[in-house]
Design an enzyme around this catalytic site. Structure first.
Site, PDB file in Angstrom:
ATOM      1  CB  CYS A   2      -0.937   0.018   1.151  1.00 47.53           C
ATOM      2  SG  CYS A   2      -1.983   1.447   1.309  1.00 47.53           S
ATOM      3  CD  GLU A 105      -1.508  -1.255  -4.661  1.00 47.83           C
ATOM      4  OE1 GLU A 105      -0.599  -0.894  -5.307  1.00 47.83           O
ATOM      5  OE2 GLU A 105      -1.266  -1.660  -3.485  1.00 47.83           O
TER       6      GLU A 105
END
Length: 222
Positions: A2, A105
């Site tokens: 992340c 992402e």
């Protein structure tokens, strides 16, 4: 992993949701593009009292002589967090929750261009990522409170976008992760259910860590 996330819920709402006393130096919200080394909101539990605190996103091991002394540790792998010298003490005794409205992402197209995706809860306004934290003290005696997000293998729904995802702690398990409900936090370090998150493409502007604004999380068809 992340590497970027967003948080749009007001601090007052998080204080009520987590039952936490707010610090005076909380970061400004909303923030649609939270980047490594930024200050982030985190829920800590100390002596049975929860606090909504500000932590630097980028965990600093005690042996670092400066914040740039080694790799930038924004994530800690669930599979090894209890074993790595940098993280193991924090994994046992200093766990936190890091609120997020969603995270980003990237995939790549055939030409190698980075294509950003925004991943967010299907229901509700907030996810609580598992985190660890630690105070780091400089040689001059200055203290910096730092954190990392714990990640695990992606579930089947998000696997086509990225092979890792944040460990997401459900509300009934917040106390267990924070150390308020005894032992067993390790069992929480697993992929989220496939139906927890939805994902959509967003504007490549978010590829820049300087980009700002609510349009960063809006669906992008280009």
């Amino acid at each position: 992993m992340c590497g970027r996330f967003a948080l749009t819920l007001p601090a007052e709402a998080m204080v009520q949701l987590f039952g936490a006393a707010p610090a005076n130096d909380l970061p400004v919200l909303p923030n649609w593009n939270i980047c490594p080394t930024n200050a982030v909101h985190a829920v800590l539990s100390e002596a049975g009292t929860r606090h909504l605190a500000s932590l630097r996103w980028g965990f600093l091991p005690v042996w670092y002589t400066s914040p740039s002394d080694g790799p930038l540790l924004i994530n800690a792998r669930a599979e090894t967090v209890a074993e790595k010298p940098a993280f193991r003490q924090a994994a046992r005794a200093r766990r936190c929750l890091i609120p997020a409205s969603g995270f980003y992402e990237w995939t790549k197209d055939g030409a190698g261009n980075r294509l950003p995706w925004y991943i967010h809860p299907r229901e509700g306004d907030l996810a609580a990522f598992a985190g660890i934290w630690q105070d780091w003290t400089s040689a001059e005696g200055d203290t910096l409170s730092t954190c990392a997000i714990v990640t695990t293998q992606a579930n089947e729904a998000l696997g086509p976008i990225h092979h890792r995802m944040p460990v997401t702690v459900a509300a009934p398990d917040w106390g267990l992760w924070l150390g308020e409900a005894g032992h067993g936090a390790a069992r929480l370090m697993r992929p989220a259910p496939d139906d927890l998150f939805a994902a959509h493409r967003v504007d490549p502007r978010v590829n820049s860590n300087r980009a700002e604004g609510p349009e960063l999380i809006e669906p992008f068809g280009g």
